[in-house]
Scaffold this motif. Structure first.
Motif, PDB file in Angstrom:
ATOM      1  N   ASN A 122      55.114 102.641  10.411  1.00 27.86           N
ATOM      2  CA  ASN A 122      55.890 103.222  11.515  1.00 27.86           C
ATOM      3  C   ASN A 122      55.281 104.532  12.007  1.00 27.86           C
ATOM      4  OD1 ASN A 122      57.771 101.156  11.561  1.00 27.86           O
ATOM      5  ND2 ASN A 122      59.159 102.169  10.123  1.00 27.86           N
ATOM      6  N   GLN A 123      54.737 105.336  11.074  1.00 35.01           N
ATOM      7  CA  GLN A 123      54.116 106.598  11.486  1.00 35.01           C
ATOM      8  C   GLN A 123      52.837 106.351  12.286  1.00 35.01           C
ATOM      9  OE1 GLN A 123      56.132 109.125  11.020  1.00 35.01           O
ATOM     10  NE2 GLN A 123      57.341 107.591   9.899  1.00 35.01           N
ATOM     11  N   ILE A 124      52.055 105.357  11.869  1.00 32.42           N
ATOM     12  CA  ILE A 124      50.831 105.029  12.610  1.00 32.42           C
ATOM     13  C   ILE A 124      51.168 104.497  13.994  1.00 32.42           C
ATOM     14  CG2 ILE A 124      48.765 103.573  12.663  1.00 32.42           C
ATOM     15  CD1 ILE A 124      48.875 103.516   9.588  1.00 32.42           C
ATOM     16  N   GLU A 125      52.146 103.594  14.056  1.00 29.88           N
ATOM     17  CA  GLU A 125      52.544 103.021  15.339  1.00 29.88           C
ATOM     18  C   GLU A 125      53.062 104.105  16.284  1.00 29.88           C
ATOM     19  OE1 GLU A 125      54.773  98.956  16.547  1.00 29.88           O
ATOM     20  OE2 GLU A 125      56.034 100.410  15.486  1.00 29.88           O
ATOM     21  N   SER A 126      53.840 105.039  15.746  1.00 31.96           N
ATOM     22  CA  SER A 126      54.354 106.136  16.555  1.00 31.96           C
ATOM     23  C   SER A 126      53.216 107.008  17.077  1.00 31.96           C
ATOM     24  CB  SER A 126      55.316 106.990  15.719  1.00 31.96           C
ATOM     25  OG  SER A 126      55.735 108.132  16.424  1.00 31.96           O
ATOM     26  N   ASN A 127      52.238 107.287  16.207  1.00 35.79           N
ATOM     27  CA  ASN A 127      51.093 108.091  16.621  1.00 35.79           C
ATOM     28  C   ASN A 127      50.340 107.419  17.768  1.00 35.79           C
ATOM     29  OD1 ASN A 127      47.949 108.434  16.372  1.00 35.79           O
ATOM     30  ND2 ASN A 127      48.795 110.308  15.493  1.00 35.79           N
ATOM     31  N   ASP A 140      45.083 100.397  27.253  1.00 39.06           N
ATOM     32  CA  ASP A 140      45.017  98.952  27.055  1.00 39.06           C
ATOM     33  C   ASP A 140      45.009  98.540  25.581  1.00 39.06           C
ATOM     34  OD1 ASP A 140      42.512  99.999  26.515  1.00 39.06           O
ATOM     35  OD2 ASP A 140      41.408  98.341  27.442  1.00 39.06           O
ATOM     36  N   ILE A 141      45.171  99.486  24.646  1.00 38.01           N
ATOM     37  CA  ILE A 141      45.151  99.087  23.235  1.00 38.01           C
ATOM     38  C   ILE A 141      46.446  98.367  22.879  1.00 38.01           C
ATOM     39  CG2 ILE A 141      43.654 101.027  22.590  1.00 38.01           C
ATOM     40  CD1 ILE A 141      46.096 102.354  21.282  1.00 38.01           C
ATOM     41  N   ASN A 142      46.350  97.444  21.939  1.00 36.29           N
ATOM     42  CA  ASN A 142      47.521  96.737  21.430  1.00 36.29           C
ATOM     43  C   ASN A 142      48.033  97.528  20.226  1.00 36.29           C
ATOM     44  OD1 ASN A 142      49.168  94.875  19.817  1.00 36.29           O
ATOM     45  ND2 ASN A 142      48.491  93.308  21.256  1.00 36.29           N
ATOM     46  N   VAL A 143      49.071  98.300  20.428  1.00 42.16           N
ATOM     47  CA  VAL A 143      49.544  99.239  19.408  1.00 42.16           C
ATOM     48  C   VAL A 143      49.941  98.554  18.097  1.00 42.16           C
ATOM     49  CG1 VAL A 143      51.365 100.898  18.832  1.00 42.16           C
ATOM     50  CG2 VAL A 143      50.162 101.061  21.021  1.00 42.16           C
ATOM     51  N   PRO A 144      50.760  97.514  18.091  1.00 40.84           N
ATOM     52  CA  PRO A 144      51.143  96.890  16.811  1.00 40.84           C
ATOM     53  C   PRO A 144      49.950  96.331  16.023  1.00 40.84           C
ATOM     54  CG  PRO A 144      52.645  96.221  18.548  1.00 40.84           C
ATOM     55  CD  PRO A 144      51.507  96.915  19.226  1.00 40.84           C
TER      56      PRO A 144
END
Length: 212
Positions: A122-127, A140-144
């Motif tokens: 969750n911290q990485i995804e939030s960042n 254009d990056i796919n965050v998940p």
């Protein structure tokens, strides 16, 4: 610090230094100046003690993580603060610790997995999401997908089959993984910050090395 806390603290110190498998309950008791029987008054077996150590480590790690997120200047800087935190941890940690936990203490390893897959993810995804919003990471990056990739790549450095002990330092591995990950997602705006923080970190590392 009460007796139970003393036992967990000493076990944590010894596990970090020597790995879990190499440290017996007798050695923990000897280092504390107590009998093994006293340890068993608080912990039914080594599995229970390892779980208590993992709970203590994860609680401290979560607090540290939230502090550096709060104190970071931006999402790119947050990565560098995390890198320094990991570097400090690796200096004290036997590289076999995670392997020992996975092989011999699956319940404790499951706790670590849950922490990784929930809190750390969750911290990485939030960042990443904040970095995109601030135009520091590409839109254009796919965050998940990238959050999951980052999570897996970080913890892969503890896999002795992938990175044999002694061939590379864990600090070198995590730095190489992190820098390549960041250069792959930053915008030109983000790259300027990335270069700045990287130069600052390299100077600090050189200063620390000279001070030894």
């Amino acid at each position: 610090m009460d007796q139970q806390e003393r036992i967990v603290s000493k076990a944590h110190e010894l596990f970090m230094r020597y790995g879990i498998r190499s440290v017996s309950m007798d050695e923990i008791a000897s280092n504390l100046g107590i009998s093994k029987k006293t340890i068993y008054q608080f912990f039914t077996d080594k599995d229970a003690l390892v779980e208590a150590v993992v709970n203590m480590e994860l609680s401290g790690s979560e607090d540290d993580c939230l502090k550096y997120i709060e104190n970071s200047e931006n999402p790119v800087h947050e990565f560098f603060m995390a890198l320094d935190m990991i570097r400090d941890m690796l200096r004290l940690m036997n590289p076999m610790l995670i392997y020992d936990m996975q092989k011999y203490h699956p319940s404790a390893f499951q706790k670590l997995n849950c922490y990784q897959n929930e809190f750390v993810y969750n911290q990485i995804e939030s960042n990443l999401s904040r970095g995109v919003a601030e135009e520091l990471y590409r839109a254009d990056i796919n965050v998940p997908i990238l959050a999951r990739f980052r999570l897996v790549s970080v913890f892969a450095l503890f896999n002795p089959d992938m990175f044999p002990t002694g061939k590379h330092t864990l600090d070198d591995i995590i730095r190489e993984i992190t820098m390549n990950f960041l250069y792959g997602i930053v915008t030109p705006k983000g790259q300027k910050l990335l270069n700045k923080y990287n130069q600052q970190r390299e100077k600090q590392i050189q200063h620390d090395e000279k001070g030894k």
